[in-house]
Design an enzyme around this catalytic site. Structure first.
Site, PDB file in Angstrom:
ATOM      1  CG  ASP A  38      41.660  39.285  43.979  1.00 20.90           C
ATOM      2  OD1 ASP A  38      40.620  39.854  43.574  1.00 20.90           O
ATOM      3  OD2 ASP A  38      41.751  38.044  44.063  1.00 20.90           O
ATOM      4  CG  ASN A  86      38.442  43.012  35.457  1.00 21.86           C
ATOM      5  OD1 ASN A  86      39.490  43.554  35.816  1.00 21.86           O
ATOM      6  ND2 ASN A  86      38.032  41.879  36.012  1.00 21.86           N
TER       7      ASN A  86
HETATM    8  C1  FPP Z   1      40.010  43.665  42.409  1.00 24.14           C
HETATM    9  O1  FPP Z   1      39.005  43.521  43.367  1.00 24.14           O
HETATM   10  C2  FPP Z   1      40.158  45.025  41.988  1.00 24.14           C
HETATM   11  C3  FPP Z   1      39.825  45.536  40.758  1.00 24.14           C
HETATM   12  C4  FPP Z   1      39.264  44.755  39.660  1.00 24.14           C
HETATM   13  C5  FPP Z   1      39.999  46.946  40.459  1.00 24.14           C
HETATM   14  C6  FPP Z   1      41.282  47.557  40.916  1.00 24.14           C
HETATM   15  C7  FPP Z   1      41.009  48.936  41.259  1.00 24.14           C
HETATM   16  C8  FPP Z   1      41.493  49.605  42.320  1.00 24.14           C
HETATM   17  C9  FPP Z   1      42.512  49.092  43.261  1.00 24.14           C
HETATM   18  C10 FPP Z   1      41.012  50.930  42.627  1.00 24.14           C
HETATM   19  C11 FPP Z   1      41.266  51.982  41.652  1.00 24.14           C
HETATM   20  C12 FPP Z   1      42.562  52.023  41.022  1.00 24.14           C
HETATM   21  C13 FPP Z   1      42.995  53.081  40.331  1.00 24.14           C
HETATM   22  C14 FPP Z   1      44.152  52.959  39.446  1.00 24.14           C
HETATM   23  C15 FPP Z   1      42.339  54.385  40.405  1.00 24.14           C
HETATM   24  P1  FPP Z   1      37.722  42.686  42.991  1.00 24.14           P
HETATM   25  O2  FPP Z   1      36.658  43.618  42.563  1.00 24.14           O
HETATM   26  O3  FPP Z   1      38.090  41.641  41.996  1.00 24.14           O
HETATM   27  O4  FPP Z   1      37.382  42.062  44.369  1.00 24.14           O
HETATM   28  P2  FPP Z   1      36.678  40.675  44.637  1.00 24.14           P
HETATM   29  O5  FPP Z   1      37.616  39.626  44.110  1.00 24.14           O
HETATM   30  O6  FPP Z   1      36.557  40.654  46.106  1.00 24.14           O
HETATM   31  O7  FPP Z   1      35.367  40.704  43.914  1.00 24.14           O
END
Ligand code: FPP
Length: 261
Positions: A38, A86
């Site tokens: 996260d 998402n």
């Molecule tokens: C959460 O941060 C992350 C995600 C929804 C995406 C996860 C993706 C990655 C770690 C990168 C790519 C992974 C692969 C497998 C290539 P958020 O966007 O919810 O952050 P926030 O809570 O600060 O908005």
């Protein structure tokens, strides 16, 4: 799982003050560690950069988590990359993530070969954009014979949807006569989850300090130890993994019973 102690020691050379390899019992490494990655967006925004740069930085942290887990001899590393909820994000961000999943997977395939890592997906990957699905299927086929750590990426995953799917599969088998009603037990459900065949995680690590499960592995996390770290996913390092394992090893796991000590 076996690990190469020499490689592990080199990997964890030059520790920070508060943690080192000596802080953990290498004979009691959790078999399955799962990650809620996260805070990519907040990491980027805190630096005045667009959210997608956080996801790109998140890939580096995930690569390090994979290597770290191999070095430590963890059997299964799983990670929540994209939930069924998402899809509600702005279309541009969804597109970028789908593109990032595909390009990253292709780019990281040599690492999976080098480290003998087998890939697996948790979630409904059939309804992903065609290019992403094709790359995922290629990754599955190319790593299917690997015998090292299993890396399970949850994409288009939602735990409630997974449980509904399992219930339907059970009902179908009961209706077809291949499963008797009194054979519907915990293992009948577990065998129909995306995680079938995997041990339940002993340790869940969530970054960004949030104290919630976000529809992730509701069944599988029944007795899992939670470790929440107050930093965003792109800042999660090999040392944080050691800190998490150290905390896990100090927990008294009773599984509803009483303490052994
Ligand atoms: C959460 O941060 C992350 C995600 C929804 C995406 C996860 C993706 C990655 C770690 C990168 C790519 C992974 C692969 C497998 C290539 P958020 O966007 O919810 O952050 P926030 O809570 O600060 O908005």
């Amino acid at each position: 799982m076996e690990f190469d102690e020499q490689k592990l020691r080199a990997y964890y050379a030059n520790p920070p003050e508060d943690i080192s390899l000596e802080s953990i019992d290498l004979g009691r490494i959790p078999r399955h560690v799962t990650l809620i990655m996260d805070g990519n967006g907040r990491w980027a925004q805190a630096q005045g950069r667009p959210r997608h740069e956080g996801h790109i930085a998140g890939v580096d942290a995930l690569r390090e988590a994979v290597t770290t887990s191999v070095r430590l001899g963890i059997d299964v590393l799983s990670a929540y990359a994209f939930s069924t909820e998402n899809w509600k994000r702005p279309q541009e961000e969804v597109n970028l993530l789908m593109h990032l999943f595909a390009t990253t997977l292709l780019k990281e395939l040599p690492l999976f070969f080098q480290e003998n890592v087998r890939l697996r997906f948790l979630g409904d990957i059939n309804s992903l954009p065609e290019n992403t699905r094709e790359v995922f299927e290629e990754g599955l086929a190319k790593t299917a014979s690997h015998t090292g750590m299993e890396f399970a990426l949850a994409v288009n995953y939602g735990s409630r949807a997974e449980l509904v799917r399992a219930a339907r599969l059970v009902a179908k088998d009961v209706a077809a006569g291949s499963l008797a009603l009194d054979e519907v037990d915990e293992s009948a459900i577990a065998e129909r989850l995306y995680t079938h065949g995997l041990p339940d995680p002993e340790l869940l690590i969530r970054t960004s300090g949030e104290l919630r499960l976000s529809n992730y592995l509701l069944w599988q996390l029944a007795y899992t130890e939670f470790y929440v770290v107050n930093k965003h996913w792109p800042d999660f390092s090999r040392w944080d993994m050691l800190r998490a394992i150290c905390a896990y090893q100090r927990r008294d796991r009773r599984f509803g019973g009483v303490s052994a000590s």
